[in-house]
Write an enzyme that holds these catalytic residues in place. Structure first.
Site, PDB file in Angstrom:
ATOM      1  N   ASP A 167      -6.878  -5.603  14.638  1.00  0.00           N
ATOM      2  CA  ASP A 167      -6.772  -4.157  14.428  1.00  0.00           C
ATOM      3  C   ASP A 167      -6.463  -3.928  12.956  1.00  0.00           C
ATOM      4  OD1 ASP A 167      -4.340  -1.645  15.453  1.00  0.00           O
ATOM      5  OD2 ASP A 167      -6.253  -1.523  14.379  1.00  0.00           O
ATOM      6  N   ASP A 200       0.922 -12.499   6.642  1.00  0.00           N
ATOM      7  CA  ASP A 200      -0.529 -12.431   6.478  1.00  0.00           C
ATOM      8  C   ASP A 200      -1.206 -13.096   7.684  1.00  0.00           C
ATOM      9  OD1 ASP A 200      -2.759 -13.557   3.794  1.00  0.00           O
ATOM     10  OD2 ASP A 200      -3.152 -12.887   5.832  1.00  0.00           O
ATOM     11  N   GLY A 201      -2.080 -12.350   8.330  1.00  0.00           N
ATOM     12  CA  GLY A 201      -2.766 -12.854   9.516  1.00  0.00           C
ATOM     13  C   GLY A 201      -3.563 -14.120   9.249  1.00  0.00           C
ATOM     14  N   GLN A 216       0.840  -1.197   0.000  1.00  0.00           N
ATOM     15  CA  GLN A 216       0.000   0.000   0.000  1.00  0.00           C
ATOM     16  C   GLN A 216       0.881   1.256   0.000  1.00  0.00           C
ATOM     17  OE1 GLN A 216      -2.213  -0.741   3.676  1.00  0.00           O
ATOM     18  NE2 GLN A 216      -0.301  -1.491   4.577  1.00  0.00           N
TER      19      GLN A 216
HETATM   20  N1  LIG Z   1     -15.247   3.210   9.678  1.00  0.00           N
HETATM   21  C1  LIG Z   1     -14.806   4.086   8.656  1.00  0.00           C
HETATM   22  C2  LIG Z   1     -13.409   3.718   8.172  1.00  0.00           C
HETATM   23  C3  LIG Z   1     -12.404   3.879   9.276  1.00  0.00           C
HETATM   24  N2  LIG Z   1     -11.106   3.483   8.788  1.00  0.00           N
HETATM   25  C4  LIG Z   1     -10.140   3.157   9.804  1.00  0.00           C
HETATM   26  C5  LIG Z   1      -8.894   2.626   9.157  1.00  0.00           C
HETATM   27  C6  LIG Z   1      -7.846   2.290  10.196  1.00  0.00           C
HETATM   28  C7  LIG Z   1      -8.371   1.247  11.141  1.00  0.00           C
HETATM   29  N3  LIG Z   1      -7.361   0.768  12.052  1.00  0.00           N
HETATM   30  C8  LIG Z   1      -6.567   1.767  12.682  1.00  0.00           C
HETATM   31  C9  LIG Z   1      -5.209   1.230  13.109  1.00  0.00           C
HETATM   32  C10 LIG Z   1      -4.785   1.868  14.403  1.00  0.00           C
HETATM   33  N4  LIG Z   1      -4.029   0.941  15.225  1.00  0.00           N
HETATM   34  C11 LIG Z   1      -9.619   1.761  11.821  1.00  0.00           C
HETATM   35  C12 LIG Z   1     -10.686   2.152  10.814  1.00  0.00           C
END
Ligand SMILES: NCCCN[C@H]1CC[C@H](NCCCN)CC1
Length: 289
Positions: free
Chosen positions: A157, A138-139, A32
């Site tokens: 996460d 990969d998890g 990415q």
């Molecule tokens: N619900 C709308 C999209 C939100 N995107 C975020 C993208 C990052 C994700 N992990 C964050 C990593 C932090 N440790 C949480 C949702």
């Protein structure tokens, strides 16, 4: 110099914008685009493929909730697995539990780990705990190789379903998590926004109710720099000793208040219980699945 707008097909017609002071990092990893910029209002910001992952100012809300909602709900977490979370923030929160003996983390993109250590030392501090073992990969594959009933808790996460995290939202993955958990073990996953993704949430809840035969609950919290300003979590437990997610048996905020440790900025036992109270439009969908 200018503004960053979080434009994505995952939230069509809307975009949260942050004033940019300086771009600090911008590279393409094997998975990415990775960018870090200094914002005027939220400190440094980590962006993956144009999607805000965390900011210095409000990351405490997400990292504390995704870690303490599950871990405060079981009496004695010992072995914890984090899937994703390469920035290290969840590790920082998991390491607050003296009962924890081992923390495995499986992050697919090493660049996220390196960038977090370089630009977000207060988040990446989680890697300094000697109980932590980092696996780059990969998890999904990692979980397939894990013996059954290995972990007390698995925290997913992840980023969002469009991109490298796509399969972390699908049934086979949830089945592999359930297999890796001991009876009465708990999973907490990033579960999108009730304002934006009720359809995705509906699917996740349906899958979890089929796979996790203990409790299945949806919780949510406020994170100003995530689209719609809220983010949710799926809390699931496997068949075995019952888990009541709504009433923490292991209240970390009370345990910590006796220690000089870094205080919690966001999570507390009242916010924990309140997180499971849903607006009617969401309750109708989630409770009916
Ligand atoms: N619900 C709308 C999209 C939100 N995107 C975020 C993208 C990052 C994700 N992990 C964050 C990593 C932090 N440790 C949480 C949702």
């Amino acid at each position: 110099p200018g503004w960053f707008s979080e434009i994505s097909p995952m939230w069509p017609g809307e975009a949260h914008s942050l004033k940019v002071e300086e771009i600090l990092f911008k590279e393409k990893s094997d998975y990415q685009n990775v960018m870090v910029f200094q914002s005027s209002a939220y400190g440094k910001v980590l962006v993956l493929d144009g999607v805000i992952q965390l900011t210095e100012r409000d990351e405490c809300a997400y990292q504390e909730m995704i870690a303490h909602l599950p871990l405060s709900s079981i009496p004695d977490p010992k072995k914890v697995l984090v899937i994703g979370g390469g920035d290290g923030g969840v590790l920082r929160e998991v390491s607050r539990y003296s009962s924890v003996e081992k923390i495995d983390i499986c992050e697919i993109d090493k660049m996220v780990v390196d960038v977090s250590k370089q630009f977000f030392p207060e988040v990446a501090v989680g890697y300094e705990d000697p109980r932590v073992t980092l696996h780059i990969g990969d998890g999904v594959a990692f979980l397939k190789a894990v013996p059954e009933a290995t972990y007390d808790a698995v925290i997913v996460d992840s980023s969002d379903p469009i991109g490298p995290a796509q399969e972390l939202f699908e049934k086979p993955f949830f089945e592999s998590v359930a297999r890796a958990l001991r009876p009465g073990g708990v999973m907490c996953t990033q579960a999108e926004s009730i304002w934006l993704h009720m359809n995705i949430i509906e699917g996740i809840v349906a899958n979890c109710r089929q796979i996790f035969k203990g409790s299945v609950n949806y919780a949510w919290t406020t994170v100003p720099t995530y689209p719609s300003g809220v983010i949710g979590f799926m809390l699931c437990s496997t068949e075995g000793p019952p888990v009541d997610f709504k009433h923490p048996v292991n209240p970390i905020d009370q345990i910590l208040s006796q220690k000089s440790d870094k205080p919690l900025k966001f999570y507390n036992s009242e916010i924990h219980t309140a997180a499971f109270c849903l607006p009617s439009f969401a309750k109708k969908v989630i409770d009916s699945k």
